[in-house]
Design a protein around this motif. Structure first.
Motif, mmCIF file in Angstrom:
data_model
loop_
_atom_site.group_PDB
_atom_site.id
_atom_site.type_symbol
_atom_site.label_atom_id
_atom_site.label_comp_id
_atom_site.label_asym_id
_atom_site.label_seq_id
_atom_site.Cartn_x
_atom_site.Cartn_y
_atom_site.Cartn_z
ATOM 1 N N GLY A 168 31.543 43.813 -16.177
ATOM 2 C CA GLY A 168 31.487 43.509 -14.750
ATOM 3 C C GLY A 168 32.767 42.935 -14.180
ATOM 4 O O GLY A 168 32.812 42.596 -13.000
ATOM 5 N N SER A 169 33.817 42.794 -14.998
ATOM 6 C CA SER A 169 35.090 42.260 -14.508
ATOM 7 C C SER A 169 35.814 43.300 -13.659
ATOM 8 O O SER A 169 35.437 44.477 -13.622
ATOM 9 N N VAL A 171 38.841 44.572 -14.096
ATOM 10 C CA VAL A 171 39.417 45.596 -14.965
ATOM 11 C C VAL A 171 38.321 46.503 -15.523
ATOM 12 O O VAL A 171 38.444 47.737 -15.508
ATOM 13 N N GLY A 172 37.246 45.903 -16.021
ATOM 14 C CA GLY A 172 36.156 46.698 -16.576
ATOM 15 C C GLY A 172 35.526 47.622 -15.559
ATOM 16 O O GLY A 172 35.245 48.791 -15.846
ATOM 17 N N MET A 173 35.309 47.114 -14.348
ATOM 18 C CA MET A 173 34.717 47.926 -13.294
ATOM 19 C C MET A 173 35.639 49.077 -12.896
ATOM 20 O O MET A 173 35.191 50.204 -12.667
ATOM 21 N N THR A 174 36.944 48.803 -12.837
ATOM 22 C CA THR A 174 37.907 49.851 -12.491
ATOM 23 C C THR A 174 37.941 50.934 -13.562
ATOM 24 O O THR A 174 37.954 52.135 -13.254
ATOM 25 N N ILE A 175 37.954 50.519 -14.831
ATOM 26 C CA ILE A 175 37.960 51.491 -15.929
ATOM 27 C C ILE A 175 36.705 52.354 -15.895
ATOM 28 O O ILE A 175 36.767 53.590 -15.950
ATOM 29 N N MET A 176 35.536 51.719 -15.788
ATOM 30 C CA MET A 176 34.279 52.447 -15.837
ATOM 31 C C MET A 176 34.124 53.409 -14.670
ATOM 32 O O MET A 176 33.763 54.581 -14.845
ATOM 33 N N THR A 177 34.408 52.934 -13.453
ATOM 34 C CA THR A 177 34.194 53.778 -12.281
ATOM 35 C C THR A 177 35.206 54.914 -12.230
ATOM 36 O O THR A 177 34.862 56.049 -11.880
ATOM 37 N N SER A 178 36.455 54.638 -12.599
ATOM 38 C CA SER A 178 37.471 55.694 -12.621
ATOM 39 C C SER A 178 37.138 56.737 -13.682
ATOM 40 O O SER A 178 37.308 57.943 -13.445
#
Length: 415
Positions: A168-169, A171-178
């Motif tokens: 949910g961070s 960086v994590g959200m950006t990686i997952m959604t991208s």
């Protein structure tokens, strides 16, 4: 299938599960994704090692019997659909609302640059592709290689981030959604390629095929929103027949697979869309229930069999092409790490955050192998390219797992 064939079939399944369990456990103890151990187990059990050292025993355990091969292949195809459904469950479109600019730039540059490199290398290095790229199929092969380099391994990335409690961070959200955006676009392109492969021309069918694939995707998502979501939200199935949830979901996967095959794309695309449709907007407790029912079933029985079979299919000694493997691996890393990293930086992230995003998205893993397996099945690529793509998926997953954790552990302030 007679008694002897059934006996051989069950022996093969037992051996595949045994090596998956053993080598998966070893990789887990080493802090690496289990899928890497499953692939290694398949390579050791297959013609590359065991078949080369003990050819007679290998031939006895894995005879050239079409009936047995059909049975295994059917089981693996069903397993692949459940795995892709589980991958679709990891997709959450609501993440896009938060931090949209880093996501937009990361998915754009992290998709376009590796796609351009993959597309261009087919025409820039024609001698490497041999008979895999006859003149009429050069464009399709180039499109496939671009797609293969543009996608990421959403399930493995999610597992790494979950283990670090950083899903949910920012960086994590950006990686997952991208990764979700790149994979969705990539699967649409791949579905289009499968529809057009074998035809003499591509140009006249581009818009019709893409419209059909996109229309089918939107139809599944719409059915999920307006029909399936109300059924799940009512809670009736969960309260009155918890075991029926698995039956209900299996039915949805099969119906979506039928529709996908009917319009000329692979069944796994339909399974992925069903998972994506069911991941959007229903009760978190119900989502946990679905994950608890499906994911252990998909990830601990079907997935190990499938990834061991990858090693069994390919002969990494006779089909290994060093220059081709090096080129694909190098361009995959350069395209995804630099492309996604630059996109994250342009979206407002720090250099360390951008590096973590680029390294995270460079993980290809299971999704890449499934893509390569289907392309091999359709004869879009040959065994040399298949081996190169599997090796690239293996090494990029290993690289991401090794580098992502130190980058994110040093950057806890990112969250």
């Amino acid at each position: 299938m007679n008694h002897t064939q059934l006996h051989t079939l069950f022996v093969q399944i037992s051996l595949m599960l045994a090596v998956a369990c053993l080598f998966g456990y070893v990789m887990k103890r080493l802090g690496q994704p289990v899928v890497l151990g499953e692939i290694i187990g398949g390579i050791l059990l297959g013609p590359t090692v065991f078949g080369a050292v003990f050819p007679d025993i290998h031939a006895g355990l894995f005879p050239a019997d079409k009936t047995i091969a059909t049975g295994i292949d059917t089981l693996l195809k069903v397993g692949m659909m459940f795995f892709m459904f589980a991958a679709g469950l990891e997709v959450n479109l609501s993440h896009f609302r938060n931090g949209k600019w880093p996501i937009i730039f990361t998915s754009l540059f992290g998709g376009v640059l590796p796609f351009a490199l993959g597309f261009g290398m087919v025409f820039l290095f024609p001698s490497l592709w041999g008979q895999a790229a006859p003149p009429t199929d050069n464009l399709l092969l180039a499109l496939f290689m671009g797609t293969a380099l543009a996608i990421s391994a959403l399930p493995i990335i999610a597992r790494i981030l979950m283990e670090m409690n950083l899903l949910g961070s920012r960086v994590g959200m950006t990686i997952m959604t991208s990764a979700m955006i790149n994979d969705l676009v990539g699967w649409v392109l791949f579905a289009f390629l499968l529809r057009n492969f074998g035809r003499e021309t591509v140009g006249g069918n581009v818009f019709t095929a893409l419209a059909l694939v996109l229309g089918y995707a939107l139809l599944i998502l719409a059915i999920g929103r307006w029909l399936l979501r109300p059924i799940l939200k009512s809670g009736w199935l969960f309260k009155n027949w918890p075991g029926g949830v698995l039956t209900f979901i299996a039915l949805l996967i099969m119906l979506a697979a039928v529709g996908a095959e009917h319009i000329g794309i692979h069944a796994i695309f339909g399974a992925f869309l069903v998972g994506m449709a069911l991941s959007q907007g229903h009760d978190p407790e119900q989502e946990k229930t679905i994950n608890a029912i499906i994911q252990p079933f998909a990830l601990n029985f079907f997935a190990p069999l499938y990834f061991v079979s990858v090693g069994l299919k390919a002969n990494f000694s006779s089909q290994f092409d060093g220059p081709l493997c090096l080129l694909i691996f190098a361009l995959a890393c350069v395209g995804k790490i630099i492309g996604a990293g630059l996109g994250a930086k342009l979206g407002g992230m720090s250099w360390r955050e951008a590096a973590a995003v680029g390294v995270g998205l460079n993980c290809r893993g299971a999704v890449e192998i499934i893509l390569a397996s289907v392309a091999l099945e359709y004869h879009l690529i040959d065994q040399r390219i298949f081996v190169a793509l599997v090796l690239m998926a293996f090494l990029t997953t290993l690289l991401s797992s090794a580098l992502l954790k130190p980058l994110l552990n040093k950057g806890r302030q990112f969250s």
